[in-house]
Design a protein around this motif. Sequence first.
Motif, short mmCIF file in Angstrom:
data_model
loop_
_atom_site.label_atom_id
_atom_site.label_comp_id
_atom_site.label_asym_id
_atom_site.label_seq_id
_atom_site.Cartn_x
_atom_site.Cartn_y
_atom_site.Cartn_z
N ASP A 59 0.82 -1.22 0.00
CA ASP A 59 0.00 0.00 0.00
C ASP A 59 0.85 1.27 0.00
OD1 ASP A 59 1.01 -0.12 2.54
OD2 ASP A 59 -0.91 -0.08 3.58
N TYR A 60 2.08 1.15 -0.45
CA TYR A 60 2.96 2.32 -0.54
C TYR A 60 3.80 2.20 -1.81
CZ TYR A 60 6.50 5.83 0.63
OH TYR A 60 7.34 6.93 0.60
N HIS A 61 3.52 3.04 -2.78
CA HIS A 61 4.20 3.00 -4.07
C HIS A 61 4.16 1.60 -4.69
CE1 HIS A 61 6.80 6.71 -2.86
NE2 HIS A 61 5.59 7.06 -3.26
N GLN A 62 3.00 0.96 -4.54
CA GLN A 62 2.84 -0.40 -5.07
C GLN A 62 3.13 -0.45 -6.57
OE1 GLN A 62 -0.93 -2.73 -6.52
NE2 GLN A 62 -1.05 -2.52 -4.32
N ASP A 63 2.62 0.55 -7.29
CA ASP A 63 2.75 0.55 -8.74
C ASP A 63 4.18 0.79 -9.20
OD1 ASP A 63 2.64 3.16 -7.76
OD2 ASP A 63 1.85 3.96 -9.63
N LYS A 64 5.06 1.20 -8.28
CA LYS A 64 6.46 1.46 -8.63
C LYS A 64 7.39 0.28 -8.28
CE LYS A 64 6.40 5.93 -9.90
NZ LYS A 64 7.05 6.50 -11.11
N TYR A 65 6.84 -0.74 -7.62
CA TYR A 65 7.71 -1.81 -7.12
C TYR A 65 8.36 -2.60 -8.26
CZ TYR A 65 9.35 -4.97 -3.44
OH TYR A 65 10.14 -5.68 -2.56
N SER B 59 -8.55 -8.07 -2.27
CA SER B 59 -7.61 -7.02 -2.68
C SER B 59 -6.54 -7.58 -3.62
CB SER B 59 -6.95 -6.40 -1.45
OG SER B 59 -5.87 -5.56 -1.82
N ASP B 60 -6.13 -6.75 -4.56
CA ASP B 60 -5.05 -7.12 -5.48
C ASP B 60 -3.67 -6.72 -4.97
OD1 ASP B 60 -6.73 -8.28 -7.30
OD2 ASP B 60 -6.73 -6.61 -8.72
N GLU B 61 -3.59 -6.19 -3.74
CA GLU B 61 -2.31 -5.64 -3.28
C GLU B 61 -1.20 -6.68 -3.27
OE1 GLU B 61 -3.20 -3.87 0.49
OE2 GLU B 61 -3.86 -1.98 -0.41
N ASN C 119 -0.42 -8.10 -6.81
CA ASN C 119 0.33 -7.14 -7.62
C ASN C 119 1.80 -7.08 -7.21
OD1 ASN C 119 -1.88 -6.41 -9.15
ND2 ASN C 119 -2.41 -4.65 -7.88
N ILE C 120 2.06 -7.10 -5.90
CA ILE C 120 3.45 -7.07 -5.45
C ILE C 120 4.18 -8.34 -5.89
CG2 ILE C 120 4.96 -7.19 -3.42
CD1 ILE C 120 4.16 -4.38 -4.01
N ARG C 121 3.54 -9.50 -5.77
CA ARG C 121 4.18 -10.74 -6.23
C ARG C 121 4.59 -10.62 -7.70
NH1 ARG C 121 -0.64 -13.73 -3.69
NH2 ARG C 121 0.02 -14.13 -1.54
N TRP C 122 3.69 -10.08 -8.50
CA TRP C 122 3.99 -9.91 -9.92
C TRP C 122 5.12 -8.90 -10.12
CZ3 TRP C 122 3.13 -12.66 -14.01
CH2 TRP C 122 3.11 -12.12 -15.29
N HIS C 123 5.05 -7.78 -9.40
CA HIS C 123 6.09 -6.75 -9.54
C HIS C 123 7.44 -7.25 -9.04
CE1 HIS C 123 3.03 -4.15 -10.85
NE2 HIS C 123 2.72 -3.54 -9.72
N GLN C 124 7.45 -8.20 -8.10
CA GLN C 124 8.73 -8.73 -7.63
C GLN C 124 9.52 -9.40 -8.75
OE1 GLN C 124 7.00 -10.97 -4.17
NE2 GLN C 124 8.71 -10.10 -3.03
N THR C 125 8.85 -9.78 -9.82
CA THR C 125 9.52 -10.40 -10.97
C THR C 125 9.65 -9.44 -12.14
OG1 THR C 125 7.46 -11.22 -11.98
CG2 THR C 125 8.49 -12.62 -10.30
N ALA C 126 9.51 -8.14 -11.86
CA ALA C 126 9.51 -7.12 -12.91
C ALA C 126 8.40 -7.40 -13.92
CB ALA C 126 10.87 -7.00 -13.59
N LEU D 215 -5.95 -14.29 -18.90
CA LEU D 215 -6.00 -15.42 -17.97
C LEU D 215 -5.06 -15.12 -16.82
CD1 LEU D 215 -6.76 -18.47 -17.38
CD2 LEU D 215 -4.68 -19.06 -18.65
N ARG D 216 -5.49 -15.46 -15.62
CA ARG D 216 -4.60 -15.31 -14.47
C ARG D 216 -4.73 -16.52 -13.55
NH1 ARG D 216 -7.38 -10.15 -11.24
NH2 ARG D 216 -9.13 -11.28 -10.27
N TYR D 217 -3.66 -16.72 -12.77
CA TYR D 217 -3.58 -17.88 -11.88
C TYR D 217 -3.14 -17.43 -10.49
CZ TYR D 217 -1.68 -22.14 -9.72
OH TYR D 217 -1.41 -23.17 -8.85
N ALA D 218 -3.85 -17.89 -9.48
CA ALA D 218 -3.51 -17.62 -8.08
C ALA D 218 -3.44 -16.13 -7.79
CB ALA D 218 -2.18 -18.29 -7.72
N TRP D 219 -4.33 -15.36 -8.41
CA TRP D 219 -4.31 -13.90 -8.25
C TRP D 219 -5.14 -13.49 -7.05
CZ3 TRP D 219 -0.72 -11.72 -11.12
CH2 TRP D 219 -0.61 -10.31 -11.09
#
Length: 499
Positions: free
Chosen positions: A260-266, A309-311, A314-321, A456-460
């Motif tokens: 919940d802090y700069h999530q979109d920038k991770y 929540s997608d928080e 989203n972070i899991r996805w962003h952790q892999t760029a 398609l998404r998995y485990a989201w």
Amino acid sequence: MEARVAAVLILLVSVHSSDGEVHFASYYGDNMVLQKSPERAVLWGYGPDGAQVSVSLSGPTAQKNSLITVINGTWLVTLDPVEAGGPYNVKAATANSEATLTNVLFGDVWLCGGQSNMYFQMSKIFNSSWEMAQAVNYPHVRPFMVALRKSKAELTDLIQVALPWSVPTARGISQFSAVCWLFGRYMYETLKYPIGVVESCWGGTPVEAWSSTRALQQCGLEQNDSPVIKNSVLWNSMIHPLLKMTIKGALWYQGESNADYHQDKYNCSFPAMIDDWRMAFHQGSGGQTAQDFPFGFVQLSTYKKYSTSDEFPNIRWHQTADQGFVPNSRMPKTFMAVAMDLPDDTYDAIHPRDKQDVAYRLSLGARAVAYGEKDVAFLGPFPSHIQSSPLYVNVTYDQTVTVTPSVGIFEVCCSENKTMCGPDFHWVAVSILDWSSNTVQLLTSVCSLNEEVVALRYAWRDWPCDFKACPIYSSSGILPAPPFIIQRDSAAGDIWESS
């Protein structure tokens, strides 16, 4: 605040140099592990200006004395390469004083950083009494812990040490990072030579606190917009002082505070931090730490069981760029431990107690990426090919999979747009209809007549499955498939390609 930081800096230097004696810097000590060959360990410390410091190594392999002049209160020497083993004595001496490190081993040094799940202590994990009792069986795995301190300016040395280098005991490691210790133990069981594990982490902290201003600028985050969260304050005090240390690699468990802090920038800030750490440790050690040293991290586990929540997803996805897996083109020489299948709803949901599986999965990644073992499976299954029809979607994985039928963990995006998920989209859970050795077929007749499946998404989900009960694992059943979200390429018709 700046005045207080300056005072700390003056104190650090004066404590070590004003008495006219030679000293090692704060993170050297008896029982420590120095980086083995082919890298060269760096030693540094304090002494009176202009004094000549003789540094010598005695033990299984002796080295000739190195003579260094103290400049501005500090001295530094790079040892010749030393093979794994020990014990050694390391002595720094001037004409008037000397300092000696005893029972020093040479092996691989791993730095462990992040927030509370990396800080999570051995005394709190599952089967903790037995696990801590095993410590005495691993005298060549040596822990060291940096104390929790902040600084607004980059420091040369640590403000304080929480746990000096030590030969492990049950009591001694009880407050040490469980992931860090267990990783070191598993690596020792494989490598059979000394492992040093350095803990430098702090609960409840965002990636911005661990990043230099230089790294934050890469993502437009150098301007701090939070009155509570301070940029770079832990990089300054708990990472920057370690840069002269030659290390083999780093481990990281963090991301909860960025949900919940700069999530979109991770997807920028995390890879940028890795790049910056690599550059800084390489330069700080005079080129001894590899400029692309291996970096392993834990993909976020779970928090709120019934959250929509997608928080966290989203972070899991962003952790892999935003590529879903590592290593990848943006994050080379990295490895990841998937942990979304290790929830713990009977303790503290955001702090699962099963750190053994987390550390073991990290060790598999390290063996493959850091040590080049060719026959070590370390990646969970990931889609290599997706094909759809009006009634089904076939997901072909890049490896043989173990499948357990499940409803809801796969979801499709139904959209009238027919080209992409947009304002008119909605996600619908779909069932596993059939499967083979590496393909899962999903029933997708859930969209209305005027809609098509466009993603398609998995485990989201924050909490996608119960303990070790996700539907897709590797053939061994050990490695869970990581979450993914894949958009249909409208130009490719009914064939999708994963990123």
